[in-house]
Design a protein around this motif. Structure first.
Motif: not given
Length: 96
Positions: A22, A25-26, A32-33, A85, A87-88, A90-92
């Motif tokens: 992994r 990502r932070t 995070t992106n 935000r 995207i964040q 959707v990822d989680r």
């Protein structure tokens, strides 16, 4: 064979197995992106230009450029930050 030595990436409970990799990502700011990061920087640049705009005299030749830059920075930064935000989320989806 040394018992205290494990393979790189081996899971702590089972020797010879590997845990899924992994990527970290932070960041320190919680960004995070790249959209979040770019949006924050654009917002900061827009706010700095807006502050410079307020400190200039009325006849200064840089006023139109500072106005456009401040507007573009704030609006573009807001849009990029909002996209980041989304995207964040959707990822989680479980953390939303």
């Amino acid at each position: 064979m040394v018992e205290g030595r494990r393979e790189a990436g081996a899971a702590p409970g089972r020797p010879g197995t590997t845990a899924p990799a992994r990527p970290a990502r932070t960041s320190r700011l919680g960004l995070t992106n790249r959209c979040l990061e770019a949006g924050l920087y654009a917002l900061i640049a827009g706010l700095v230009c807006a502050a410079l705009l307020l400190t200039r005299s009325a006849g200064d030749a840089a006023l139109p450029w500072l106005g456009w830059t401040a507007t573009a920075g704030v609006l573009g930064g807001t849009v990029l930050y909002g996209i980041g935000r989304i995207i964040q989320l959707v990822d989680r989806p479980s953390r939303a």
